[in-house]
Structures are given as C-alpha cells and as structure tokens.
Design an enzyme around this catalytic site. Structure first.
Site, PDB file in Angstrom:
ATOM      1  N   ASN A 128       0.826  -1.200   0.000  1.00 24.56           N
ATOM      2  CA  ASN A 128       0.000   0.000   0.000  1.00 24.56           C
ATOM      3  C   ASN A 128       0.863   1.253   0.000  1.00 24.56           C
ATOM      4  O   ASN A 128       1.813   1.364   0.769  1.00 24.56           O
ATOM      5  CB  ASN A 128      -0.926   0.000   1.224  1.00 24.56           C
ATOM      6  CG  ASN A 128      -1.992  -1.071   1.115  1.00 24.56           C
ATOM      7  OD1 ASN A 128      -3.041  -0.861   0.534  1.00 24.56           O
ATOM      8  ND2 ASN A 128      -1.703  -2.244   1.653  1.00 24.56           N
ATOM      9  N   ALA A 129       0.492   2.216  -0.863  1.00 29.19           N
ATOM     10  CA  ALA A 129       1.160   3.517  -0.931  1.00 29.19           C
ATOM     11  C   ALA A 129       2.652   3.382  -1.206  1.00 29.19           C
ATOM     12  O   ALA A 129       3.480   4.045  -0.589  1.00 29.19           O
ATOM     13  CB  ALA A 129       0.920   4.318   0.347  1.00 29.19           C
ATOM     14  N   GLY A 150      -7.830  -8.371   4.346  1.00 25.76           N
ATOM     15  CA  GLY A 150      -8.491  -8.779   3.118  1.00 25.76           C
ATOM     16  C   GLY A 150      -8.933  -7.630   2.247  1.00 25.76           C
ATOM     17  O   GLY A 150      -9.467  -7.852   1.149  1.00 25.76           O
ATOM     18  N   ASP A 182      -2.944  -0.800  11.564  1.00 22.47           N
ATOM     19  CA  ASP A 182      -3.200   0.538  11.011  1.00 22.47           C
ATOM     20  C   ASP A 182      -4.588   1.009  11.447  1.00 22.47           C
ATOM     21  O   ASP A 182      -5.290   1.718  10.723  1.00 22.47           O
ATOM     22  CB  ASP A 182      -3.073   0.528   9.486  1.00 22.47           C
ATOM     23  CG  ASP A 182      -2.900   1.919   8.884  1.00 22.47           C
ATOM     24  OD1 ASP A 182      -2.759   2.895   9.652  1.00 22.47           O
ATOM     25  OD2 ASP A 182      -2.926   2.032   7.640  1.00 22.47           O
ATOM     26  N   HIS A 212      -6.855  -4.335   2.288  1.00 28.92           N
ATOM     27  CA  HIS A 212      -5.631  -3.627   1.897  1.00 28.92           C
ATOM     28  C   HIS A 212      -4.769  -4.442   0.943  1.00 28.92           C
ATOM     29  O   HIS A 212      -4.076  -3.873   0.084  1.00 28.92           O
ATOM     30  CB  HIS A 212      -4.809  -3.257   3.134  1.00 28.92           C
ATOM     31  CG  HIS A 212      -5.309  -2.061   3.867  1.00 28.92           C
ATOM     32  ND1 HIS A 212      -6.405  -2.095   4.690  1.00 28.92           N
ATOM     33  CD2 HIS A 212      -4.853  -0.776   3.891  1.00 28.92           C
ATOM     34  CE1 HIS A 212      -6.611  -0.883   5.205  1.00 28.92           C
ATOM     35  NE2 HIS A 212      -5.685  -0.070   4.721  1.00 28.92           N
ATOM     36  N   ARG A 250      10.373  -4.688 -15.168  1.00 28.79           N
ATOM     37  CA  ARG A 250      11.669  -4.028 -15.335  1.00 28.79           C
ATOM     38  C   ARG A 250      11.985  -3.028 -14.232  1.00 28.79           C
ATOM     39  O   ARG A 250      13.054  -2.437 -14.232  1.00 28.79           O
ATOM     40  CB  ARG A 250      11.716  -3.343 -16.716  1.00 28.79           C
ATOM     41  CG  ARG A 250      11.811  -4.346 -17.865  1.00 28.79           C
ATOM     42  CD  ARG A 250      11.827  -3.671 -19.230  1.00 28.79           C
ATOM     43  NE  ARG A 250      10.562  -2.999 -19.520  1.00 28.79           N
ATOM     44  CZ  ARG A 250       9.484  -3.627 -19.989  1.00 28.79           C
ATOM     45  NH1 ARG A 250       9.501  -4.941 -20.194  1.00 28.79           N
ATOM     46  NH2 ARG A 250       8.385  -2.950 -20.255  1.00 28.79           N
TER      47      ARG A 250
END
Length: 378
Positions: free
Chosen positions: A214-215, A245, A270, A247, A222
């Site tokens: 994430n983020a 389930g 989080d 994130h 490549r």
C-alpha cells in the site's frame, strides 16, 4: 504470585500441552508441566500465547491519536486494543504539524515515565512522504524535514522506541543515517521511490516497510519498485502486513510471505478510532470517513487506515492465507518484538520475560489479556 494453567501453550517457538505459567509482578517466573488442576479458582485457558505487539495503531474506541494527542487518549487506546490481545503498541501519528507532533511526543513521554503498560514508544508516519503516494494523508501536511525542530522530538529514542515512516526520495542525502544515529527505526512508506532508491535507503539503515503493497511503487517486470526492495532478503528488513483482506489480496499476501518468509513479516492493524467503537461515520483529519463491511474509507473511496484488530489479523492469517497458528502468533508477537529489538522481553513465554499474555479459545478468539502481569481484559 499468579498461576495460569494452559491446556495448550505456544511459547513463541513451540507448542506445549498442559502447562502452568507462574508470574510474580510483571515477570514470568516459571513454565512447568502440570496436571489439569482440580482447584476451580485457578485460571484455566484453552490456548495461551505471547501477547500481540502492534507497531501501527492510529486509534481505537472513538479516539484518534492525531485528534487527541494526550495521555488519557493513550490509556483509552490501550484498553480498547487489549480486548483483542494487544499487549504492547507503537501509537502512530499520521502526518500533522509540528505542534501536534510535539503534543504526541509529550504524551508518550509521560506514558513511558509512568511505566504505563502497553506503550512502547511513538511512530511518526510522516510527514516526510511523497504526495504521489500520500494515500489518506493531507497533502498540505507533507514537507521536508527540519532537523532543528526534529531534534527535540527524537529524544523519544532515549525513553522508548521511535519509528519514523518516510519516503526516501523526499529527504536529503544523509537524513536516514542521521535518524538511525539518533536511534530511530526508519521505515519506508508512502513512497514513489525506485528499487535502487529504496535499496539505498536500506543500505543507509532503514529496516522496515510500512503496510506492504500500500502507498508504494509496485513490483513490475523491469522496475521492482519499493515492493521489490521490501521482498528482497539480502539485507534483513521487516514488512508490516495489514491482513484484513481489503488492503492486500490474500494471494498477494501469500506471494509476499513465500518470497520473504514469515520470519520478517509482522502483522499490523493501522487501526483508526472505529476499532472498538459502534460509530460508522466519523471525522478523520478534516475528512469524513465511513465504516462498511470491515473497512473504513473516505467519501472518494480512499482507504483511511483500517477497522482491523490484531486478533482478527491472526485469524485471517490462519484461515484466509493458510499459514499455521504458530506462524500467525509469531507474526503478531515475536516478529514485531525482533523488529523493535525487544525480543528479550516480549514474544516468548519463558522465565524472566514480561507477563504480557493473551488467552484464546479454540477458535482463536481472545478470552483474557494480561499486560505486565495485570488482567486488563476478560
């Protein structure tokens, strides 16, 4: 002296049957084979395991640490998450101004001075992040670091643990080394770095990756990106995994664990203030977020932290992605303890370790939690 009889005990490394755990004050004294007690006043539990350690907690019970960076808020957040087996945490401050950062710093310092159970230190998630990968963080709060102001906030590392999540491409050369020299644990997150930039940060001392996948720049054919750097094993690093389930797809979690190994994966929540609260709509950093079907999002659909607790993360690790209960417990306790370098006190049930424990039934639901030898839930 307090004695608990466990029908099954996971000591952090092995499963044992019919064990008596005795502790005096905040420390475990002994772990011994025993017969099922006839004394009905003794605590008898189905499963006893090391209490869970969450290095990424934004809030709980209606309290978001950014909104209320106070000692009383910390007490509430600890109490709420204890019902889900969390015995120690890194309260997390999302990108905010220096005044709020300072208030959070003082609150955590006060908690540490008072030996408040459950608080290990402070996690600054930002504000040195990349706007391209900002997620729910307010872009106007993202900025370059000011070492002069920061110096007063980094003395946390002399009292407890200090984590800083940053985007390495957003900070000056040598900044990560400076943070590491100040005893901060540097994590890469909310970053558009290339694989080479991320690996340079690891070589400079970064040792964690905040909410894997994430983020951050993805793994591509490549350009391996930050995800590729996170999954390499040449230099030991730890990845935080939000196993809700939402994130991360279960297949992606399985692939990451296959590449990295459970040894350097740690479950994180989080969690925001929705956990342990009945509210479905709430204020969040100047926005409005809604809880629905196990996730919290802004009005435009951006994930705003999570509605996850550690006990659910453990169950999901077992039933959703197919890891063993031992691996799930380790990812919830021993692995974050190793990441924080506190595995001489947490993550195992053995003599001289903290009596910070979680009891569960056979469905892996929490029935009782002890923090430093005291029952805090159940």
């Amino acid at each position: 002296m307090t004695t608990i009889f466990a029908k099954r005990l996971f000591d952090g490394e092995h499963w044992l049957s019919n064990q008596e755990v005795t502790f005096d004050g905040d420390r475990i004294v002994s772990v011994l084979d025993a017969e099922i007690p006839e004394d009905t006043e003794k605590d008898v539990v189905d499963i006893l395991a090391p209490g869970f350690i969450d290095v990424h907690v934004n809030g709980g019970g209606g309290t978001l640490f950014n909104h209320t960076p106070t000692l009383s808020a910390l007490k509430n957040i600890v109490q709420i998450h204890a019902q889900f087996g969390t015995v120690a945490m890194m309260p997390t401050l999302i990108s905010d101004d220096y005044e709020i950062m300072s208030q959070a710093h003082h609150a955590v310092c006060d908690a540490l001075k008072q030996n408040m159970g459950g608080i290990l230190g402070l996690h600054y998630e930002g504000p040195y992040l990349n706007p391209v990968r900002k997620g729910v963080h307010n872009e106007f709060q993202l900025r370059q670091p000011n070492e002069g102001i920061l110096a007063t906030l980094l003395d946390m590392s002399r009292r407890g643990k200090l984590m800083v999540t940053l985007a390495p491409e957003q900070v000056r050369e040598g900044f990560i080394e400076w943070l590491v020299a100040e005893k901060a644990i540097v994590c890469i997150g909310h970053s558009a770095a290339t694989y080479d930039e991320a690996m340079k940060a690891v070589d400079s001392g970064a040792r964690g990756f905040t909410h894997l996948y994430n983020a951050m720049t993805p793994l591509a054919s490549r350009e391996p990106g930050v995800v590729g750097a996170a999954l390499q094993t040449k230099t030991p690093t730890w990845c935080g995994l939000i196993a809700d389930g939402h994130h991360v797809h279960p297949a992606s979690m399985r692939i990451a664990i296959a590449a990295k190994g459970c040894e350097h994966m740690m479950l994180v929540t989080d969690a925001i203030q929705s956990v342990g609260s009945s509210e479905n709509e709430m204020a969040f950093l100047g926005k409005k977020v809604r809880r629905s079907e196990g996730k919290v999002t802004t009005e435009d659909g951006t994930l705003a932290g999570s509605d996850l607790d550690m006990a659910t993360a453990v169950r999901n690790t077992i039933f959703l992605i197919g890891r063993t209960p031992a691996e799930a417990f380790q990812m919830a306790s021993l692995r974050p303890a190793e990441f924080l370098s506190i595995d001489d006190e947490f993550g195992r049930i053995k003599a001289h370790y903290r009596a910070s424990l979680v009891a569960l039934n056979d469905d892996y639901r929490v029935t009782k939690t002890w923090i430093d030898g005291k029952v805090v839930w159940g």
